[in-house]
Design a protein around this motif. Structure first.
Motif, PDB file in Angstrom:
ATOM      1  N   ASP A   1       0.820  -1.218   0.000  1.00  0.00           N
ATOM      2  CA  ASP A   1       0.000   0.000   0.000  1.00  0.00           C
ATOM      3  C   ASP A   1       0.858   1.275   0.000  1.00  0.00           C
ATOM      4  O   ASP A   1       0.505   2.275  -0.632  1.00  0.00           O
ATOM      5  N   GLN A   2       2.019   1.206   0.679  1.00  0.00           N
ATOM      6  CA  GLN A   2       2.933   2.368   0.651  1.00  0.00           C
ATOM      7  C   GLN A   2       3.421   2.606  -0.781  1.00  0.00           C
ATOM      8  O   GLN A   2       3.478   3.730  -1.263  1.00  0.00           O
ATOM      9  N   ILE A   3       3.781   1.511  -1.408  1.00  0.00           N
ATOM     10  CA  ILE A   3       4.339   1.628  -2.757  1.00  0.00           C
ATOM     11  C   ILE A   3       3.293   2.194  -3.706  1.00  0.00           C
ATOM     12  O   ILE A   3       3.558   3.089  -4.503  1.00  0.00           O
ATOM     13  N   GLU A   4       2.081   1.702  -3.562  1.00  0.00           N
ATOM     14  CA  GLU A   4       1.011   2.120  -4.466  1.00  0.00           C
ATOM     15  C   GLU A   4       0.747   3.623  -4.341  1.00  0.00           C
ATOM     16  O   GLU A   4       0.674   4.345  -5.334  1.00  0.00           O
ATOM     17  N   ILE A   5       0.671   4.096  -3.096  1.00  0.00           N
ATOM     18  CA  ILE A   5       0.368   5.520  -2.895  1.00  0.00           C
ATOM     19  C   ILE A   5       1.508   6.395  -3.406  1.00  0.00           C
ATOM     20  O   ILE A   5       1.295   7.391  -4.105  1.00  0.00           O
ATOM     21  N   SER A   6       2.739   5.998  -3.088  1.00  0.00           N
ATOM     22  CA  SER A   6       3.833   6.874  -3.524  1.00  0.00           C
ATOM     23  C   SER A   6       3.978   6.819  -5.043  1.00  0.00           C
ATOM     24  O   SER A   6       4.319   7.819  -5.672  1.00  0.00           O
ATOM     25  N   TRP A   7       3.690   5.689  -5.596  1.00  0.00           N
ATOM     26  CA  TRP A   7       3.766   5.580  -7.054  1.00  0.00           C
ATOM     27  C   TRP A   7       2.736   6.503  -7.719  1.00  0.00           C
ATOM     28  O   TRP A   7       3.041   7.240  -8.654  1.00  0.00           O
ATOM     29  N   GLU A   8       1.522   6.478  -7.187  1.00  0.00           N
ATOM     30  CA  GLU A   8       0.464   7.336  -7.738  1.00  0.00           C
ATOM     31  C   GLU A   8       0.875   8.802  -7.666  1.00  0.00           C
ATOM     32  O   GLU A   8       0.723   9.560  -8.620  1.00  0.00           O
ATOM     33  N   PHE A   9       1.423   9.187  -6.515  1.00  0.00           N
ATOM     34  CA  PHE A   9       1.791  10.581  -6.290  1.00  0.00           C
ATOM     35  C   PHE A   9       2.871  11.013  -7.285  1.00  0.00           C
ATOM     36  O   PHE A   9       2.774  12.051  -7.931  1.00  0.00           O
ATOM     37  N   VAL A  10       3.883  10.171  -7.427  1.00  0.00           N
ATOM     38  CA  VAL A  10       5.009  10.521  -8.295  1.00  0.00           C
ATOM     39  C   VAL A  10       4.598  10.512  -9.771  1.00  0.00           C
ATOM     40  O   VAL A  10       4.989  11.391 -10.540  1.00  0.00           O
ATOM     41  N   GLU A  11       3.767   9.572 -10.145  1.00  0.00           N
ATOM     42  CA  GLU A  11       3.315   9.544 -11.549  1.00  0.00           C
ATOM     43  C   GLU A  11       2.526  10.812 -11.869  1.00  0.00           C
ATOM     44  O   GLU A  11       2.640  11.379 -12.954  1.00  0.00           O
ATOM     45  N   HIS A  12       1.744  11.268 -10.895  1.00  0.00           N
ATOM     46  CA  HIS A  12       0.960  12.483 -11.106  1.00  0.00           C
ATOM     47  C   HIS A  12       1.898  13.694 -11.294  1.00  0.00           C
ATOM     48  O   HIS A  12       1.698  14.519 -12.191  1.00  0.00           O
ATOM     49  N   LEU A  13       2.944  13.769 -10.474  1.00  0.00           N
ATOM     50  CA  LEU A  13       3.899  14.886 -10.605  1.00  0.00           C
ATOM     51  C   LEU A  13       4.549  14.864 -11.987  1.00  0.00           C
ATOM     52  O   LEU A  13       4.706  15.888 -12.643  1.00  0.00           O
ATOM     53  N   LYS A  14       4.900  13.676 -12.398  1.00  0.00           N
ATOM     54  CA  LYS A  14       5.564  13.536 -13.686  1.00  0.00           C
ATOM     55  C   LYS A  14       4.635  13.989 -14.817  1.00  0.00           C
ATOM     56  O   LYS A  14       5.042  14.697 -15.744  1.00  0.00           O
ATOM     57  N   ASP A  15       3.373  13.609 -14.709  1.00  0.00           N
ATOM     58  CA  ASP A  15       2.389  14.009 -15.729  1.00  0.00           C
ATOM     59  C   ASP A  15       2.238  15.528 -15.740  1.00  0.00           C
ATOM     60  O   ASP A  15       2.231  16.155 -16.804  1.00  0.00           O
ATOM     61  N   LEU A  16       2.126  16.122 -14.545  1.00  0.00           N
ATOM     62  CA  LEU A  16       1.968  17.583 -14.477  1.00  0.00           C
ATOM     63  C   LEU A  16       3.142  18.287 -15.145  1.00  0.00           C
ATOM     64  O   LEU A  16       2.978  19.260 -15.889  1.00  0.00           O
ATOM     65  N   TYR A  17       4.328  17.794 -14.859  1.00  0.00           N
ATOM     66  CA  TYR A  17       5.548  18.394 -15.419  1.00  0.00           C
ATOM     67  C   TYR A  17       5.503  18.338 -16.937  1.00  0.00           C
ATOM     68  O   TYR A  17       5.809  19.302 -17.631  1.00  0.00           O
ATOM     69  N   HIS A  18       5.073  17.187 -17.405  1.00  0.00           N
ATOM     70  CA  HIS A  18       5.012  16.955 -18.842  1.00  0.00           C
ATOM     71  C   HIS A  18       3.923  17.821 -19.488  1.00  0.00           C
ATOM     72  O   HIS A  18       4.147  18.496 -20.488  1.00  0.00           O
ATOM     73  N   TRP A  19       2.731  17.835 -18.886  1.00  0.00           N
ATOM     74  CA  TRP A  19       1.623  18.619 -19.445  1.00  0.00           C
ATOM     75  C   TRP A  19       1.966  20.101 -19.482  1.00  0.00           C
ATOM     76  O   TRP A  19       1.540  20.816 -20.386  1.00  0.00           O
ATOM     77  N   ASN A  20       2.722  20.560 -18.527  1.00  0.00           N
ATOM     78  CA  ASN A  20       3.106  21.979 -18.489  1.00  0.00           C
ATOM     79  C   ASN A  20       4.310  22.271 -19.369  1.00  0.00           C
ATOM     80  O   ASN A  20       4.826  23.387 -19.366  1.00  0.00           O
TER      81      ASN A  20
END
Ligand code: BG6
Length: 461
Positions: free
Chosen positions: A412-431
Motif C-alpha cells: 500500500d505504501q508503494i502504491e500511494i507513492s507511485w500514484e503521487f510521483v506519476e501524477h507529478l511527472k504528468d503535471l511536469y510533462h503537461w506543463n
C-alpha cells in the motif's frame, strides 16, 4: 541443511555486487542465517566452481568482512550453480527434482530480475512442492508502471501469501535510516520540537557521483523519480514525518508511515514544486535514447497536510553524476526572536554515518557576538571502520529469514507513492517544463537552487 536461498538472476550485477558479498558476510560472521544452501539460477553455462571463481573478486571488493581464503572456500560450499532458463516453464520440473534430490524443502526465493519475469517465475514454481509456503524477496522496480505493478502484485499474491512477500527497499536496511526513529522519539530535545511550529524545513538530499553505468536499459525507462524518490526518499520522508505510532510494532509503524504518504498535499502549480534535470552526456550512455528526456536529477518541494506539518516544506533532491556521493537529512529549525543563525540537526546516512548539531554560542572574549558551534557525532566512517555496520542487503536477508517485516516496504505504501510521483511527472510533462541539463560533478541544475530561493530558503549542503 534443508533450507535454500535461491537467487533468480544469479549472474546479474545486483547478485555480484550486493547479494553474494552479503552472503559472504553472513558466512564470515558465523551468523545463524548461514545455515542456508545458496542456489544460483542463471542461463550461462557455468559450473559451481567456475561461478565461485567469478564471484571471488566481487567478494574481495564489496564484502565488509575481510577476505579470507578458508572462509571463502567454506562459503562456496553453500553454493550450487543451477543452469536453467527461468522464463521456460518446462525447466521447473528439473529444478523441483534437484530440490528433492538434495532434500531441500524450505525456500526463500530472491527475484533479482526485471519485473516482467516475476509472474513467469512464480508460475514455474508451481512445479516445486511447497514453494508456495516459501518466502519471496522482490527487487524493485515492482512493475514498469503503477498499472503493471498492480497486476503483478495480484499475480504474485495468487501464489505466495501476502505476508510471505518481501519487497526490498534497501534504504530501510541502512543503519542511520533505522536510527531516525531513535533520534527522534527518544530525545525530548528533538521529540518535543518535531513540528511546524519549530521546524522551518526538512531537507533530504541523496547525491550520487556515479552515472548510470551499464543500466541504461532500465534507467532510461525509469528516471530519478521512480528510481530514487518514489521508493527510498519517500520511505525516509515518511519515517521523519510520521506521528508517534500507537506502539512500536511493525504494523503500527507501517500505518503511521502510510498516513504520511496519504497526507501529501496535492500539487497545484508544478513550477513551484519540482525541477528535473539531466546530466550532460547522459544521452551518449549505452542503451539510452539519443533524444531521451529521462531525468537523472529531481528536486521537489512537498507539504504534508496535517496539524504537525502544515507549514513546513519538505525539500527532496537526488541526482546522478553530482559532485559527491553523500546522503543526509537536515532538520532546519526556525529562528527565535533574536536574530541568530538557525539550529540545524543533520542526520548523515552515507558514506559516513553520524549526527551533527549546529547551535549558537557567544563568541569568546569581550563581545556579545553570536557564533555557531557544531557538535559532531561520527558513528562510523566507511573509510575507517568498514567492519562496524552490517551492510543493508546483509541485514535485509537476515531480516527476511527471521520474518522481520518492518525492514521491508509494503504494497500500500508503494502504491500511494507511485500514484503521487506519476501524477507529478504528468503535471511536469503537461506543463511542458524543460529537463534542465547540468554539468557532471556539479550540484545539479541551478534551477533547483531557485526552487528554494523563491521561498527564502536554501539547500543546506
Ligand atoms: C538503487 C537505484 O535502488 O539505489 C540506483 O536503483 C541507486 O540507481 C542506488 O544508485 C543507490 O543506493 P546506495 O545504497 O548506493 O545509496
Amino acid at each position: 541443511m534443508n533450507k535454500t536461498f535461491t537467487i533468480f538472476g544469479g549472474t546479474g550485477d545486483l547478485t555480484f555486487r550486493k547479494l553474494m558479498p552479503a552472503q559472504y558476510n553472513i558466512t564470515a560472521s558465523n551468523a545463524p542465517e548461514k545455515d542456508f544452501r545458496i542456489v544460483i539460477i542463471g542461463r550461462r553455462d557455468y559450473t559451481t566452481e567456475k561461478y565461485c571463481e567469478l564471484i571471488k573478486d566481487w567478494v574481495k571488493k564489496f564484502a565488509r568482512m575481510p577476505y579470507d581464503e578458508d572462509t571463502f572456500n567454506h562459503f562456496c560450499q553453500r553454493i550450487t550453480y543451477f543452469k536453467m532458463d527461468f522464463s521456460n516453464l518446462e525447466e521447473y520440473t528439473r529444478l523441483a527434482k534437484f530440490y528433492a534430490e538434495e532434500n531441500l524443502t524450505e525456500y526463500i526465493f530472491y527475484f533479482a530480475v526485471a519485473p516482467r519475469f516475476f509472474a513467469v517465475i512464480a508460475h514455474g514454481l508451481r512445479s516445486v512442492e511447497n514453494a508456495d509456503k516459501g518466502k519471496v524477496i522482490l527487487e524493485k522496480p515492482f512493475g514498469e508502471n503503477l498499472e503493471a505493478a498492480k497486476k503483478l502484485n495480484e499475480q504474485l499474491e495468487a501464489f505466495f501469501p501476502a505476508e510471505n512477500i518481501y519487497r526490498i527497499d534497501h534504504y530501510l536496511g541502512k543503519e542511520m535510516v533505522r536510527n531516525i526513529q531513535t533520534i527522534r522519539f527518544t530525545n525530548p530535545i528533538f521529540a518535543n520540537l518535531w513540528n511546524s511550529q519549530y521546524i522551518e524545513s526538512v531537507q533530504i538530499s541523496a547525491f550520487e557521483d556515479l552515472g548510470i553505468g551499464s543500466r541504461g536499459n532500465y534507467y532510461d525507462t525509469s528516471g530519478a523519480l521512480k528510481d530514487m524518490v518514489q521508493n527510498h526518499l519517500f520511505q525516509i520522508l515518511s519515517i521523519v514525518a510520521m506521528e508517534w505510532p500507537e506502539q512500536f510494532s511493525t504494523q503500527a509503524m507501517h500505518d503511521a508511515q502510510l498516513r504520511v504518504l496519504k497526507s501529501l498535499r496535492k500539487v497545484e502549480d508544478i513550477r513551484d514544486n519540482m525541477v528535473l534535470g539531466q546530466y550532460k552526456g547522459y544521452r551518449q550512455e549505452k542503451n539510452v535514447a539519443l533524444d531521451s528526456n529521462t531525468e537523472t536529477y529531481a528536486a521537489l518541494r512537498l507539504f504534508i497536510d496535517n496539524e504537525r506539518w502544515w507549514n513546513t516544506p519538505f525539500y527532496i533532491r537526488t541526482g546522478k553524476k553530482l559532485k559527491c556521493r553523500e546522503m543526509e537529512i537536515a532538520i532546519v529549525f526556525r529562528q527565535t526572536f533574536i536574530a541568530a543563525p538557525q539550529n540545524i540537526l543533520i542526520i548523515k546516512i552515507q558514506p559516513n554515518e553520524g549526527v551533527h548539531l549546529q547551535f549558537n554560542v557567544k563568541k569568546p572574549g569581550d563581545t556579545d557576538e553570536i557564533t555557531q558551534a557544531k557538535m559532531n557525532f561520527i558513528q562510523n566512517s566507511s573509510y575507517i571502520n568498514k567492519i562496524n555496520t552490517p551492510e543493508a542487503y546483509e541485514r535485509l536477508i537476515m531480516a527476511c529469514i527471521r520474518g522481520e517485516r518492518s525492514w521491508f516496504s509494503q504494497w500500500d505504501q508503494i502504491e500511494i507513492s507511485w500514484e503521487f510521483v506519476e501524477h507529478l511527472k504528468d503535471l511536469y510533462h503537461w506543463n511542458k517544463l524543460p529537463i534542465f541539463s547540468y554539468e557532471p560533478g556539479s550540484d545539479g541544475p541551478a534551477e533547483a537552487e531557485n526552487l528554494l530561493k523563491r521561498f527564502g530558503h536554501s539547500w543546506i549542503f
